[in-house]
Design a protein around this motif. Sequence first.
Motif, PDB file in Angstrom:
ATOM      1  N   UNK A  26      22.259  -1.351   9.228  1.00 64.91           N
ATOM      2  CA  UNK A  26      20.801  -1.474   9.399  1.00 64.91           C
ATOM      3  C   UNK A  26      20.309  -0.441  10.405  1.00 64.91           C
ATOM      4  N   UNK A  27      21.054  -0.279  11.485  1.00 64.56           N
ATOM      5  CA  UNK A  27      20.694   0.725  12.489  1.00 64.56           C
ATOM      6  C   UNK A  27      20.740   2.122  11.887  1.00 64.56           C
ATOM      7  N   UNK A  28      21.736   2.353  11.057  1.00 67.05           N
ATOM      8  CA  UNK A  28      21.879   3.673  10.422  1.00 67.05           C
ATOM      9  C   UNK A  28      20.674   3.990   9.550  1.00 67.05           C
ATOM     10  N   UNK A  57      17.452  11.562  20.794  1.00 68.36           N
ATOM     11  CA  UNK A  57      16.402  10.579  20.497  1.00 68.36           C
ATOM     12  C   UNK A  57      16.843   9.480  19.538  1.00 68.36           C
ATOM     13  N   UNK A  58      17.694   9.790  18.592  1.00 72.54           N
ATOM     14  CA  UNK A  58      18.127   8.773  17.641  1.00 72.54           C
ATOM     15  C   UNK A  58      19.098   7.788  18.303  1.00 72.54           C
ATOM     16  N   UNK A  63      20.631   8.043   9.624  1.00 74.73           N
ATOM     17  CA  UNK A  63      21.938   8.663   9.837  1.00 74.73           C
ATOM     18  C   UNK A  63      22.988   7.821   9.133  1.00 74.73           C
ATOM     19  N   UNK A  64      24.152   8.407   8.914  1.00 70.34           N
ATOM     20  CA  UNK A  64      25.261   7.625   8.366  1.00 70.34           C
ATOM     21  C   UNK A  64      25.931   6.860   9.500  1.00 70.34           C
ATOM     22  N   UNK A  65      26.676   5.815   9.166  1.00 69.99           N
ATOM     23  CA  UNK A  65      27.390   5.062  10.197  1.00 69.99           C
ATOM     24  C   UNK A  65      28.407   5.947  10.911  1.00 69.99           C
ATOM     25  N   UNK A  66      29.006   6.868  10.186  1.00 70.89           N
ATOM     26  CA  UNK A  66      29.971   7.776  10.803  1.00 70.89           C
ATOM     27  C   UNK A  66      29.283   8.683  11.833  1.00 70.89           C
TER      28      UNK A  66
END
Length: 327
Positions: free
Chosen positions: A238-240, A217-218, A245-248
Amino acid sequence: MIAAASEPLRVGFFLVPDFPMMTFGAALDPLRQANRIAGRSLYKWIFVSTDGAPVHSSAGVPIPIDYSIADMPACDLVILCAGLNHIKAYKPAVFRWLRSLHGLGCVLGGICAGQFLIAKAGLLEGRRCAVHWELLAAFQEEFPQSVASNAIFAVDGPFITSSGGTVTLDMMLYVIAASKGRDIADAISDQFNHPEIRQQNSAQRLPAQTRFGIRNPKLLEIVKVMESSIRNPVDLQVLARRVQLSTRQIERLFVTHLGKTPSAFYAGLRMARAHDLILQTDLSIADVAQICGYMSVSRFGRMYRAQYGNTPREVRQGGLTRRSAVN
């Protein structure tokens, strides 16, 4: 829109060279089926072209024509059927004819790319119209005063438009229900093994989870944001924050489920939009670059060539063939 009427309704089909057969059939055959089920002539139809000459579909099938726009008899509804080469009908005589029909109170319909002609005649300013997802960006750029929608079909006053393909059947069932009653529309739907008559606001495309095979879903939320933010790309940080969530973690999700990094996937979405605009509009390459979120035209050109093997200018000048959802 067309109201209930006791007399047979006359429908004119204006065919533009390279029109899509599926869309044409989905508009015409419900009328035939209505006559068959009713046991009498509820609808009559004629085929029209600019000069009265036969018109070939995008599959090369020739359709004989009954009238030219100059000698066509009065119709209650005129449906313009066009595909990716709709500009072949961008002619002053066609636009004058459409404005005349509108002035006489004729309902105008546009299917697949037929709405481009109605808009070019200056009749869709401030009007809501349905446009195929593949042509939506091009339509919005060419006709910013129209209210382009990604609904399957749209009705706004004396105009009815379909995004093309099989959803044209739903549009025609709407027309039939409005003019001859819901019972006969339901009977036609049943005959065509069409278990549900879709409403105007139904979605055109398969949902993102189906198109990309996404179940997380994310990840799905991120992809939806990317698809809706082509002109102003959203930064990964921004999406993270949006999905907590983290970018990683986001990078791992993309590689695991889509086989690409987030930046590569986003670039692919932007390039697909650019490709549509390069082939379907006369916008300058600099304008296309800006619409797709690239401030540097040279960087845009390099990205485009890496994706498609040719520069934007080479593709446009060479008229290179592309994949098409509407042709």
